[in-house]
Design an enzyme around this catalytic site. Structure first.
Site, PDB file in Angstrom:
ATOM      1  N   CYS A   2       0.855  -1.172   0.000  1.00  0.00           N
ATOM      2  CA  CYS A   2       0.000   0.000   0.000  1.00  0.00           C
ATOM      3  C   CYS A   2       0.898   1.232   0.000  1.00  0.00           C
ATOM      4  O   CYS A   2       2.098   1.124   0.186  1.00  0.00           O
ATOM      5  CB  CYS A   2      -0.862  -0.021   1.243  1.00  0.00           C
ATOM      6  SG  CYS A   2      -1.679  -1.617   1.455  1.00  0.00           S
ATOM      7  N   ARG A  27       0.987   2.056  -5.893  1.00  0.00           N
ATOM      8  CA  ARG A  27       1.204   0.971  -4.936  1.00  0.00           C
ATOM      9  C   ARG A  27      -0.105   0.273  -4.560  1.00  0.00           C
ATOM     10  O   ARG A  27      -0.078  -0.721  -3.813  1.00  0.00           O
ATOM     11  CB  ARG A  27       1.865   1.517  -3.670  1.00  0.00           C
ATOM     12  CG  ARG A  27       3.184   2.194  -3.931  1.00  0.00           C
ATOM     13  CD  ARG A  27       3.723   2.816  -2.677  1.00  0.00           C
ATOM     14  NE  ARG A  27       4.154   1.808  -1.733  1.00  0.00           N
ATOM     15  CZ  ARG A  27       5.382   1.334  -1.654  1.00  0.00           C
ATOM     16  NH1 ARG A  27       6.315   1.793  -2.457  1.00  0.00           N
ATOM     17  NH2 ARG A  27       5.705   0.429  -0.762  1.00  0.00           N
ATOM     18  N   TRP A  75      -3.857  -1.628  -1.244  1.00  0.00           N
ATOM     19  CA  TRP A  75      -3.982  -2.807  -2.108  1.00  0.00           C
ATOM     20  C   TRP A  75      -4.370  -3.940  -1.166  1.00  0.00           C
ATOM     21  O   TRP A  75      -3.579  -4.358  -0.317  1.00  0.00           O
ATOM     22  CB  TRP A  75      -2.664  -3.107  -2.807  1.00  0.00           C
ATOM     23  CG  TRP A  75      -2.771  -4.180  -3.835  1.00  0.00           C
ATOM     24  CD1 TRP A  75      -3.204  -4.043  -5.124  1.00  0.00           C
ATOM     25  CD2 TRP A  75      -2.446  -5.557  -3.673  1.00  0.00           C
ATOM     26  NE1 TRP A  75      -3.168  -5.260  -5.766  1.00  0.00           N
ATOM     27  CE2 TRP A  75      -2.710  -6.213  -4.900  1.00  0.00           C
ATOM     28  CE3 TRP A  75      -1.965  -6.323  -2.604  1.00  0.00           C
ATOM     29  CZ2 TRP A  75      -2.493  -7.576  -5.090  1.00  0.00           C
ATOM     30  CZ3 TRP A  75      -1.751  -7.681  -2.800  1.00  0.00           C
ATOM     31  CH2 TRP A  75      -2.022  -8.289  -4.036  1.00  0.00           C
ATOM     32  N   ASN A 101       1.484  -0.967   5.861  1.00  0.00           N
ATOM     33  CA  ASN A 101       1.776  -1.713   4.639  1.00  0.00           C
ATOM     34  C   ASN A 101       2.460  -3.004   5.065  1.00  0.00           C
ATOM     35  O   ASN A 101       3.476  -2.962   5.751  1.00  0.00           O
ATOM     36  CB  ASN A 101       2.702  -0.886   3.732  1.00  0.00           C
ATOM     37  CG  ASN A 101       3.079  -1.635   2.480  1.00  0.00           C
ATOM     38  OD1 ASN A 101       2.355  -2.533   2.056  1.00  0.00           O
ATOM     39  ND2 ASN A 101       4.205  -1.279   1.891  1.00  0.00           N
ATOM     40  N   GLY A 102       1.902  -4.151   4.660  1.00  0.00           N
ATOM     41  CA  GLY A 102       2.472  -5.435   5.065  1.00  0.00           C
ATOM     42  C   GLY A 102       1.366  -6.394   5.442  1.00  0.00           C
ATOM     43  O   GLY A 102       0.180  -6.092   5.260  1.00  0.00           O
ATOM     44  N   GLU A 486       6.799 -11.911 -22.038  1.00  0.00           N
ATOM     45  CA  GLU A 486       6.519 -10.520 -21.688  1.00  0.00           C
ATOM     46  C   GLU A 486       5.348  -9.971 -22.506  1.00  0.00           C
ATOM     47  O   GLU A 486       4.497  -9.248 -21.987  1.00  0.00           O
ATOM     48  CB  GLU A 486       7.791  -9.678 -21.893  1.00  0.00           C
ATOM     49  CG  GLU A 486       7.638  -8.187 -21.682  1.00  0.00           C
ATOM     50  CD  GLU A 486       7.144  -7.793 -20.295  1.00  0.00           C
ATOM     51  OE1 GLU A 486       7.127  -8.641 -19.382  1.00  0.00           O
ATOM     52  OE2 GLU A 486       6.730  -6.628 -20.129  1.00  0.00           O
ATOM     53  N   LYS A 490       2.046  -8.511 -20.757  1.00  0.00           N
ATOM     54  CA  LYS A 490       1.578  -7.138 -20.989  1.00  0.00           C
ATOM     55  C   LYS A 490       0.109  -7.139 -21.402  1.00  0.00           C
ATOM     56  O   LYS A 490      -0.689  -6.371 -20.897  1.00  0.00           O
ATOM     57  CB  LYS A 490       2.458  -6.522 -22.070  1.00  0.00           C
ATOM     58  CG  LYS A 490       2.804  -5.108 -21.970  1.00  0.00           C
ATOM     59  CD  LYS A 490       3.923  -4.690 -21.055  1.00  0.00           C
ATOM     60  CE  LYS A 490       3.769  -5.084 -19.621  1.00  0.00           C
ATOM     61  NZ  LYS A 490       4.984  -4.963 -18.848  1.00  0.00           N
ATOM     62  N   GLU A 493      -2.170  -8.122 -18.408  1.00  0.00           N
ATOM     63  CA  GLU A 493      -2.342  -7.201 -17.291  1.00  0.00           C
ATOM     64  C   GLU A 493      -3.113  -5.938 -17.664  1.00  0.00           C
ATOM     65  O   GLU A 493      -3.844  -5.420 -16.831  1.00  0.00           O
ATOM     66  CB  GLU A 493      -1.013  -6.893 -16.588  1.00  0.00           C
ATOM     67  CG  GLU A 493      -0.019  -6.117 -17.348  1.00  0.00           C
ATOM     68  CD  GLU A 493       1.279  -5.912 -16.556  1.00  0.00           C
ATOM     69  OE1 GLU A 493       1.268  -5.964 -15.331  1.00  0.00           O
ATOM     70  OE2 GLU A 493       2.318  -5.691 -17.200  1.00  0.00           O
ATOM     71  N   HIS A 509       4.077 -29.817 -28.112  1.00  0.00           N
ATOM     72  CA  HIS A 509       3.919 -30.676 -26.933  1.00  0.00           C
ATOM     73  C   HIS A 509       2.652 -30.336 -26.155  1.00  0.00           C
ATOM     74  O   HIS A 509       2.578 -30.634 -24.953  1.00  0.00           O
ATOM     75  CB  HIS A 509       5.170 -30.570 -26.062  1.00  0.00           C
ATOM     76  CG  HIS A 509       6.410 -30.967 -26.806  1.00  0.00           C
ATOM     77  ND1 HIS A 509       6.825 -32.277 -26.912  1.00  0.00           N
ATOM     78  CD2 HIS A 509       7.277 -30.230 -27.538  1.00  0.00           C
ATOM     79  CE1 HIS A 509       7.923 -32.317 -27.657  1.00  0.00           C
ATOM     80  NE2 HIS A 509       8.215 -31.086 -28.048  1.00  0.00           N
ATOM     81  N   LYS A 608       1.788  -1.297  -8.635  1.00  0.00           N
ATOM     82  CA  LYS A 608       3.092  -1.115  -9.287  1.00  0.00           C
ATOM     83  C   LYS A 608       4.197  -1.796  -8.489  1.00  0.00           C
ATOM     84  O   LYS A 608       5.109  -2.371  -9.051  1.00  0.00           O
ATOM     85  CB  LYS A 608       3.373   0.384  -9.420  1.00  0.00           C
ATOM     86  CG  LYS A 608       4.692   0.712 -10.089  1.00  0.00           C
ATOM     87  CD  LYS A 608       4.528   0.763 -11.578  1.00  0.00           C
ATOM     88  CE  LYS A 608       5.831   1.023 -12.306  1.00  0.00           C
ATOM     89  NZ  LYS A 608       5.829   0.342 -13.607  1.00  0.00           N
TER      90      LYS A 608
HETATM   91  O1  M6R Z   1       9.633  -3.281  -9.251  1.00  0.00           O
HETATM   92  P1  M6R Z   1       9.922  -4.624  -9.873  1.00  0.00           P
HETATM   93  O2  M6R Z   1      10.580  -4.506 -11.215  1.00  0.00           O
HETATM   94  O3  M6R Z   1      10.707  -5.513  -8.956  1.00  0.00           O
HETATM   95  O4  M6R Z   1       8.522  -5.285 -10.103  1.00  0.00           O
HETATM   96  C1  M6R Z   1       8.409  -6.605 -10.527  1.00  0.00           C
HETATM   97  C2  M6R Z   1       7.020  -6.911 -11.057  1.00  0.00           C
HETATM   98  O5  M6R Z   1       6.066  -6.717 -10.075  1.00  0.00           O
HETATM   99  C3  M6R Z   1       6.656  -6.030 -12.260  1.00  0.00           C
HETATM  100  O6  M6R Z   1       7.586  -6.173 -13.288  1.00  0.00           O
HETATM  101  C4  M6R Z   1       5.265  -6.401 -12.781  1.00  0.00           C
HETATM  102  O7  M6R Z   1       5.308  -7.660 -13.358  1.00  0.00           O
HETATM  103  C5  M6R Z   1       4.791  -5.328 -13.768  1.00  0.00           C
HETATM  104  N1  M6R Z   1       3.468  -4.920 -13.438  1.00  0.00           N
HETATM  105  C6  M6R Z   1       4.720  -5.813 -15.160  1.00  0.00           C
HETATM  106  O8  M6R Z   1       4.300  -4.847 -16.050  1.00  0.00           O
END
Ligand code: M6R
Length: 613
Positions: A2, A27, A75, A101-102, A486, A490, A493, A509, A608
């Protein structure tokens, strides 16, 4: 994961808190809340489910007054994103307020024992035990500092906590336990700030202190003091840089769109002063490892999560093919529990945009315990990862606000490439001539990424064609396999479409059973040693009436004639092709999400920075 924000000073706290939370919404954005303490000793708490904008208007209308306060953007981990579960949480009397946060891992048993003492709980959250524990210790005559200190010995897990009480107005207590995201304290003139991350504080001051694991801060208007286990700790504020322009959306509709467009510059900035083209040399200023340590490396382990893991997987190829060091890339959340056989001969390279991802930090701690030298690739200056690692290669992207990583991923690939060149150079494996050959393609990369971005209209047209599909398959081989993963991530998400990223060799396979007209296949087939194999995969999909969008190097007519749609890429060295193939996939995901009406910058359920397991 958070966002937490605190303020004590001369100004109206509510406005400062809301501005700060706006910068921390990456966050989490399930709910938002503030507590403001006024000069008459009255505590006002406003909180509700949903995002900040509606909340901010509501608070402005109520004119919450007071010059001290704490605020939170959530979050959800325990308890639905509802008004009642929003932070701040209070004790029974309403005199203690807490944001957190935690995850309080032992909250069930703590709730039971507090209930037995007569405490009543309002929410389903784990957090709510914290103000009640503080209340318990205040009731025993403790000061607020001592009560927080006692409380953090009772709760398991990793935490960042801010607390205030009516019993001691003018003071905010902050505590950090483990790696549940940071607490940073900003020093103003006659006012001080607290936040989980720098973006909330830097518009006000650049003089900051980061709270370390186990430390407690007492923050008043004119003084900040620190302690650990009740003993005073001296900490000196440091100055951090800030570029406010990069925080604005400018003329773009979404941050993701802006950040995709910023990639040529992000690559250039990451190269600047490091890739010394005229000297055929790489210089990494903060590598933190001496010549002996670099020579002793026998193996490289790259770790990360999500997009950063995909960057790490690409980096593995650089380590093996450029530096000629055996390398593996691992998912940090899995590796951390594996008790891997590893020691001082293994260089651990963590990739993390935020430098705060809990699993990546835990893997780094594990590596530290095992005596591994460590370098981190990080975008956020002063991120926790930079403080665990011996050295850092910063990606110089400025803030990335969109939850979907774009520019920081491409810059991380660039940074790991530089690191591999540097390792080869310092270990005497790469002479000037070879280095010139390795650096020259980097010099072209910003221009080539710009060329790829100029074709944005084509990516938009593809999105228009395919945005109604419910499933996608992304195929790649070798260094393009992580790019396929990736591309799928993308799309998932930001557009909520089901997508799988597969090694193309794996297709026969199992996944081939899924191929039909309704599941487009995105095939990554730039010119490299595996291009012919990719052509075979494309033919196999076509033989089963599948629809193929192929990404291929300019002039590859054979691929163009086999696939249904073609995305042209400039000719590049195979090792750097992942940067070029990634860009159209990011843009495609973006346009599909926009067409589907998704919240591109703040996709549902995501945050994020992931500071919980
Ligand atoms: O801050 P970080 O690069 O360690 O974050 C890792 C992942 O949480 C981050 O790359 C996440 O997969 C992104 N939302 C992808 O777009």
């Amino acid at each position: 994961m958070c966002g937490i924000m605190g303020y004590v000073g001369e100004r109206e706290a509510a406005a400062v808190l809301i501005d700060g939370l706006r910068a921390l919404e990456y966050r989490g954005y399930d709910s938002v809340g503030i507590a403001v303490l006024d000069d008459a000793g009255e505590m006002a708490i406003h909180k509700r489910a949903g995002k900040l904008n509606a909340f901010a208007a509501e608070v402005a209308a109520r004119e919450a007054s007071g010059r001290q306060g704490i605020g939170h953007t959530r979050w959800a981990t325990h308890g639905a994103p509802s008004d009642i579960n929003a932070h701040p949480h209070t004790d029974c009397s309403g005199k203690v307020v807490v944001i957190h946060n935690g995850i309080v891992e032992n909250f069930v048993e703590l709730k039971q024992s507090l209930r037995a003492e007569g405490h009543n709980f309002q929410s389903d959250t784990d957090t709510e035990v914290i103000p009640h524990l503080i209340e318990h210790y205040l009731g025993e005559g403790a000061s607020i500092d001592a009560a927080v200190r006692e409380t953090i010995t009772r709760i398991s897990g990793a935490h960042a906590i801010l607390a205030m009480t009516l019993a001691e107005p003018g003071v905010i207590i902050a505590a950090r336990i483990g790696n549940a995201g940071g607490v940073v304290i900003g020093y103003g003139h006659g006012e001080n700030y607290l936040a989980s991350d720098l973006p909330a504080i830097l518009p006000h001051t650049r003089r900051v202190v980061f709270l370390e694991d186990g430390e407690v801060a007492r923050v008043a208007r004119g003084a900040v003091t620190f302690s650990r286990d009740g003993r005073t700790v001296d900490k000196v504020p440091q100055d951090v840089p800030y570029d406010p322009v990069s925080a604005a959306k400018g003329s773009y509709k979404h941050f993701m769109q802006k950040e995709i467009a910023e990639q040529p510059e992000a690559i250039l900035d990451t190269l600047r002063g490091r890739a010394l083209f005229s000297e055929s040399r790489v210089s990494l200023e903060d590598i933190g490892l001496d010549a002996d340590q670099l020579r002793q490396i026998r193996r490289v382990l790259l770790v990360g999560m999500g997009t950063s893991l995909h960057g790490a997987m690409i980096g593995r190829y650089f380590m093996e093919q450029i530096a000629r060091i055996p390398a593996e890339a691992e998912n940090a959340s899995e590796w951390r529990y594996r008790d891997s056989i590893i020691g001082p001969e293994t260089l651990v390279v963590s990739v993390s945009q935020s430098g705060e991802t809990v699993d990546t930090l835990a893997a780094m701690e594990e590596a530290r315990l095992k005596g591994c030298p460590q370098v981190t690739i990080c975008n956020v200056v002063g991120g926790q990862a930079t403080r665990i690692a011996d050295g850092v290669v910063y990606t110089r992207c400025g803030l990335e606000i969109g939850v979907a990583s774009t520019k920081t991923y491409v810059a991380a690939i660039t940074a790991v490439y530089l690191l591999a060149c540097y390792l080869g150079q310092e270990r005497g494996l790469i002479d000037r001539e070879r280095m010139a050959g390795l650096l020259q393609p980097l010099a072209q990369l910003p221009f080539q990424t710009g060329e790829v971005m100029k074709r944005n209209g084509e990516y938009e047209r593809l999105a228009q064609e395919f945005f109604r599909c419910n499933n996608f398959l992304f195929l790649g081989r070798g260094i393009q396999y992580p790019v396929a993963m990736e591309g799928a991530l993308k799309l998932k998400e930001v557009s909520y479409i089901h997508a799988e990223g597969y090694a193309a060799g794996e297709m026969k396979h199992g996944p081939i059973a899924l191929i039909d007209r309704d599941m487009p296949v995105i095939a990554l087939a730039p010119r490299d040693q595996l291009r012919d194999k990719m052509l075979s995969n494309i033919q196999q999909v076509k033989a089963r009436e599948g629809t193929v969008v192929a990404l291929a190097t300019a002039g590859d007519q054979e691929i163009a004639e086999t696939a249904d749609h073609i995305v042209w890429l400039p000719e590049a060295t195979p090792l750097l092709n992942p940067v070029l193939t990634s860009l159209p996939l990011q843009a495609f995901a973006y346009h599909v999400a926009v067409r589907r009406g998704c919240d591109v910058d703040q996709p549902r359920n995501l945050a994020k920075t992931v500071t919980v397991e």
